[in-house]
Design an enzyme around this catalytic site. Structure first.
Site, PDB file in Angstrom:
ATOM      1  N   SER A  31     -23.286  41.273 -20.030  1.00 21.88           N
ATOM      2  CA  SER A  31     -22.417  40.098 -19.997  1.00 21.88           C
ATOM      3  C   SER A  31     -22.072  39.692 -18.554  1.00 21.88           C
ATOM      4  CB  SER A  31     -21.178  40.398 -20.838  1.00 21.88           C
ATOM      5  OG  SER A  31     -20.630  39.219 -21.345  1.00 21.88           O
ATOM      6  N   LYS A  72      -0.592  21.625 -26.631  1.00 21.40           N
ATOM      7  CA  LYS A  72      -0.051  22.412 -25.515  1.00 21.40           C
ATOM      8  C   LYS A  72       0.079  23.899 -25.884  1.00 21.40           C
ATOM      9  CE  LYS A  72       1.322  22.957 -21.406  1.00 21.40           C
ATOM     10  NZ  LYS A  72       0.274  22.980 -20.383  1.00 21.40           N
TER      11      LYS A  72
END
Lengths: 194, 298
Positions: free
Chosen positions: B125, B177
């Site tokens: 990764s 948000k």
């Protein structure tokens, strides 16, 4: 005798110095020298590794510091035990023991041991590593010689007797090991086969 | 008097060596200064790659992107470092940290110094991302590598909070948000938005591999492999994800050859910190350096 006199004597007049140390028994100074030499050696060895090793196998400084502190405590304990053992053996075999004298003399006998790691480190710095190895071996032999001398002077033995007392614990340890192996082998062979 | 001078000189000599030894131990490269000459710099990247410092008190290496970037820059600026071996033993980390390290490696290579990756147990990764920013990737046959993909994990503890009677009150300026809040379910729209972020980040990863492995694997060949699966070093070599198989010392030799160095060039581990810096960085990590946040992980 000041500490400088003792250190000079250990290098240039070892026999007379050991005799004097066995008589006066400056144990505190011996302890200081012993611990200082141990810690200095640890530091010098780590420094040598920091230059020669690839780094992946290098001991981190914090771990080396921790091991140094633990190692110093353990080596002091071993120094006490070995000195006691030598004195006991001499008392059993030759009828004379001198625990504090042996302890003091063995403590000071560690002093030349600093030259091996120090000169090895210096030789690495100037790209003469093989020469450093020679210094290392000489330093070890020097310490062994001084330890035998320490026993001889502290226990008022002849050189042969001192060597015998020096080697006896190793021989005994090997003997015990062989005995345990034999007993283990016998016990295993007496087990019924499955 | 003569005695004192002799023993005094011996003790002064030992003292000087001890002072130099302290310097060598606290700053490994200082002690090697008398040796001089060109060196191969080694940068250890072990563990999770993050933006914040995670120095190990025992191993003495750090995987903070900031610290590793500083070390890469040091390698670039030091004239005695002729090549760099990046020893990676990492399962990955945050996407930004991996990208930042990769960018600094690209700058280092731009100076003309070859960079070789030596894969340890795992180089997957984010670890593979940074490996793609090096000139040559060397893996052990049993190394676990690959895992090309992006993951974002979110927790929903709403049920737990309801059971223990805790209610979360949110006052927000916009609909999204508090997207990813652990106190409520993710809406379908939010899921789509986050998937878009993950997809974009994934494309960046693909671009990085294609760029780093140019001429060794094409985008078309890479895409079927880039679903997060892992490979052994030997498999990765077959697929073109790594250049060669070998151990750490082979990677050092490769770096030496690529830099045109002859003989036994000394090695210097560049990110080995001294004891005090390591202790304080470790304390900083423990005392709040690592705050949990929603992040993208490679």
């Amino acid at each position: 005798m000041t500490l400088l006199d003792i250190l000079y004597g250990l290098i240039f007049q070892p026999q007379a110095t050991m005799r004097e140390l066995a008589r006066t028994k400056p144990l505190l100074a011996a302890s200081l020298v012993f611990v200082a030499v141990y810690l200095a050696n640890m530091l010098l060895q780590q420094a040598s590794r920091s230059i020669t090793e690839t780094g992946l196998g290098l001991l981190p400084a914090s771990l080396a510091g921790l091991l140094g502190a633990v190692g110093a405590a353990v080596s002091v304990a071993i120094w006490f035990i070995v000195a006691g053992l030598f004195s006991l053996l001499a008392e059993i075999i030759y009828g004379y023991g001198n625990g504090k004298g042996v302890l003091t003399c063995l403590g000071f006998a560690a002093f030349p041991g600093i030259f091996g790691p120090a000169l090895y480190y210096a030789s690495i710095l100037v790209n003469l590593e093989p020469l450093g190895m020679v210094f290392y071996v000489i330093s070890i032999l020097w310490v062994i010689g001084l330890q035998v001398l320490a026993l001889r002077e502290a226990l008022t033995l002849t050189t042969t007797q001192a060597i015998l007392v020096y080697l006896l614990p190793v021989v005994m340890l090997l003997g015990i090991l062989v005995l345990l192996l034999v007993m283990g082998g016998l016990a295993l062979s007496s087990l019924p086969l499955p | 008097m003569k005695k004192r001078i002799i023993i005094g000189l011996i003790l002064v000599f030992l003292l000087i060596l001890l002072i130099m030894a302290v310097q060598s131990v606290s700053q490994p490269r200082a002690g090697a200064s008398l040796k001089g000459g060109d060196k191969i710099g080694v940068i250890d990247v072990s563990g999770t790659i993050t933006g914040t410092s995670t120095t190990s008190l025992l191993t003495g290496t750090t995987n903070s992107a900031r610290d590793i970037m500083a070390i890469i820059r040091q390698a670039a600026s030091r004239p005695d470092i002729k090549a760099v071996v990046l020893r990676v033993d990492s399962p990955g980390g945050t996407s930004v940290a991996s990208q930042e390290i990769g960018m600094e490696l690209d700058k280092l290579r731009a100076t003309g110094k070859p960079v070789v990756t030596s894969m340890g147990d795992v180089c997957a990764s984010g670890g593979y991302w940074i490996a793609c920013s090096t000139d040559h990737i060397m893996a052990n046959p049993a190394t676990l590598t690959g895992s090309i993909g992006v993951i974002m994990e979110l927790q929903n503890v709403q049920g737990l909070y309801e059971k223990i009677g805790v209610q979360s009150i949110v006052i927000k300026s916009g609909e999204h948000k508090d997207m990813g809040s652990p106190f409520r379910e993710l809406t379908a729209a939010e899921q789509q938005l986050l998937q878009g972020i993950v997809n974009d980040s994934y494309q960046q990863f693909i671009d990085q591999v294609v760029k780093g492995r140019e001429g060794k694997i094409t985008r078309e060949q890479l895409l079927p492999l880039a679903d997060g699966r892992i490979f052994t070093g030997a498999q990765a070599k077959e697929l073109g994800l790594v250049d060669s198989l070998g151990d750490y010392y082979d990677a050092v030799d490769q770096a030496r050859v690529m830099a045109g160095m002859s003989g036994e060039a000394p090695i210097e581990v560049l990110n080995q910190q001294d004891m005090w810096k390591r202790l304080f960085t470790s304390l900083d990590s423990v005392l709040g350096g690592n705050q949990p946040q929603a992040r993208l992980y490679y």
